[in-house]
Design an enzyme around this catalytic site. Sequence first.
Site, PDB file in Angstrom:
ATOM      1  N   GLU A  81      -6.252  20.243   9.602  1.00  0.00           N
ATOM      2  CA  GLU A  81      -5.740  20.032  10.964  1.00  0.00           C
ATOM      3  C   GLU A  81      -6.104  18.653  11.536  1.00  0.00           C
ATOM      4  O   GLU A  81      -7.281  18.282  11.610  1.00  0.00           O
ATOM      5  CB  GLU A  81      -6.268  21.139  11.889  1.00  0.00           C
ATOM      6  CG  GLU A  81      -5.612  21.080  13.259  1.00  0.00           C
ATOM      7  CD  GLU A  81      -5.919  22.290  14.125  1.00  0.00           C
ATOM      8  OE1 GLU A  81      -6.165  23.394  13.597  1.00  0.00           O
ATOM      9  OE2 GLU A  81      -5.922  22.117  15.361  1.00  0.00           O
ATOM     10  N   LYS A 258     -10.927  30.204  18.394  1.00  0.00           N
ATOM     11  CA  LYS A 258     -10.275  29.547  17.252  1.00  0.00           C
ATOM     12  C   LYS A 258     -10.632  28.063  17.259  1.00  0.00           C
ATOM     13  O   LYS A 258     -10.868  27.450  16.218  1.00  0.00           O
ATOM     14  CB  LYS A 258      -8.760  29.766  17.325  1.00  0.00           C
ATOM     15  CG  LYS A 258      -8.009  29.319  16.082  1.00  0.00           C
ATOM     16  CD  LYS A 258      -7.566  27.876  16.121  1.00  0.00           C
ATOM     17  CE  LYS A 258      -6.737  27.500  14.907  1.00  0.00           C
ATOM     18  NZ  LYS A 258      -6.445  26.072  14.830  1.00  0.00           N
ATOM     19  N   ASP A 274     -18.276  31.063   2.223  1.00  0.00           N
ATOM     20  CA  ASP A 274     -17.199  32.049   2.339  1.00  0.00           C
ATOM     21  C   ASP A 274     -16.687  32.066   3.780  1.00  0.00           C
ATOM     22  O   ASP A 274     -17.301  32.664   4.669  1.00  0.00           O
ATOM     23  CB  ASP A 274     -17.778  33.412   1.917  1.00  0.00           C
ATOM     24  CG  ASP A 274     -16.768  34.538   1.970  1.00  0.00           C
ATOM     25  OD1 ASP A 274     -15.718  34.377   2.626  1.00  0.00           O
ATOM     26  OD2 ASP A 274     -17.042  35.590   1.368  1.00  0.00           O
ATOM     27  N   HIS A 371      -3.223  14.665  19.189  1.00  0.00           N
ATOM     28  CA  HIS A 371      -2.610  15.181  17.964  1.00  0.00           C
ATOM     29  C   HIS A 371      -1.496  14.254  17.466  1.00  0.00           C
ATOM     30  O   HIS A 371      -1.212  14.195  16.294  1.00  0.00           O
ATOM     31  CB  HIS A 371      -1.973  16.559  18.234  1.00  0.00           C
ATOM     32  CG  HIS A 371      -2.896  17.683  17.940  1.00  0.00           C
ATOM     33  ND1 HIS A 371      -3.971  17.969  18.741  1.00  0.00           N
ATOM     34  CD2 HIS A 371      -2.921  18.597  16.940  1.00  0.00           C
ATOM     35  CE1 HIS A 371      -4.607  19.009  18.244  1.00  0.00           C
ATOM     36  NE2 HIS A 371      -3.991  19.411  17.153  1.00  0.00           N
TER      37      HIS A 371
HETATM   38  C1  MEV Z   1      -6.154  24.137  18.096  1.00  0.00           C
HETATM   39  O1  MEV Z   1      -6.368  24.233  16.715  1.00  0.00           O
HETATM   40  C2  MEV Z   1      -7.368  24.609  18.862  1.00  0.00           C
HETATM   41  C3  MEV Z   1      -7.168  24.727  20.365  1.00  0.00           C
HETATM   42  O2  MEV Z   1      -6.046  25.557  20.632  1.00  0.00           O
HETATM   43  C4  MEV Z   1      -8.443  25.340  20.901  1.00  0.00           C
HETATM   44  C5  MEV Z   1      -8.345  25.744  22.362  1.00  0.00           C
HETATM   45  O3  MEV Z   1      -7.238  26.037  22.844  1.00  0.00           O
HETATM   46  O4  MEV Z   1      -9.424  25.831  22.980  1.00  0.00           O
HETATM   47  C6  MEV Z   1      -6.899  23.395  21.002  1.00  0.00           C
END
Ligand code: MEV
Length: 416
Positions: A81, A258, A274, A371
Amino acid sequence: MEKTSQISGYYKLPREERLRRLAEFAGLGPEEMEALVSGLSVEQAEKMVENVVATFKLPLGMAVNFLVNGKEYIVPMATEETSVVAAASNAAKMCRATGGFKATTTEPIMIGQIQLLTKDAKKAKKAVEDNREKIIALANTKDQKLVSLGGGARDVEARIVKAAGGDMLIIHLLVDVRDAMGANAVNTMCEAVSPLIEEATRGKTRLKIISNLADRRLARSEVRVSKEELGGAEVVDAIIDAYEFAAADPYRAVTHNKGAMNGITAVTIATGNDSRAVEAGAHAYACRDGRYMPLTRWEKDADGNLAGEIEMPLALGIVGGATMNPTARMSLKILRVKSARELSEVAASVGLAQNLAALRALSTEGIQRGHMGLHAKNIAMMAGAKGADIERVAGIMVKEKNVNVNRAKELLEAGK
Ligand code: MEV
């Protein structure tokens, strides 16, 4: 004096120079640099999994600027990413002025589960408790190496669990796995003590397997960031609003977590650990009170600065398993960690930094700008751009906020 992990403009250096600086920081020799760059061979891969035909490569980026418990770290991150490595490095930089991350871990205790089917779960529970010492001693005969290193089975607990078909006795074998992830040691011990448990309880054991809800093996990290570093008092408030959103809404909490896992999983993969085990444990822990919650917490301190913390299970090892992968070995060398606990302390800090970077970007300018830079370069290359054209075409597309292959082709033509 300790070498600093704060390498200004690291991202602007040519890759060879980045590698040279890294080797200098971590004390890598020419062979180690070679092992890092070439990575896992197909021959080695064949010893790891079945039916191998090739290896699968991922980018390995270095997050700089990390200061954890007063020690400098450059952190290897394996991820597909865009922006993750840059975001972790930026957040770590903001955290340095206030002393960096303070991290701790509990002892590396993993839980092995033994499922016992019995007509009288209460009686069986008592029998297991009466045989506690014997069970521990038998388990420890199965991994004398671990015992000699100061680890081994520590305790036995039994719970009656109400299942659809009636009560079951679930026995937990608690094992200090020291520097390993621990699955092998724990699974072997669980299988070894089952006959003794069957004899003592007159029941039938079925599943004998580690639990990935490693809630006896927790990592914590905390940080304080000044409002000036973050860009002002409004940014502190905006980050706290973003955290409160996650604390109130599971749809947001999952994405929030995430983001933290973007960092933790990248370190997990880079060190040959892992990632499914770590992810499963993290999300189950986030739900431990019956509602899915953020793994991090953020608040404003008395001086108006931002204070944050993360707490989660982290079953990471520095020996055994896939840590034998040459890239993983080099990642561990770059990290200069002396124990699995230290690795978990760094990984938890990376998760906290990653979450901070995401919340700051989302609550201010949004994440797309960050990004877009690399994404635009990829699109320019897809359109056929080479050399200096890649930067030129990507730069115009980002400025125009119009990043697509057709536009890249037009710009390429126009530049000829
Ligand atoms: C993207 O990989 C992760 C985000 O969505 C985390 C978040 O929203 O806090 C930017």
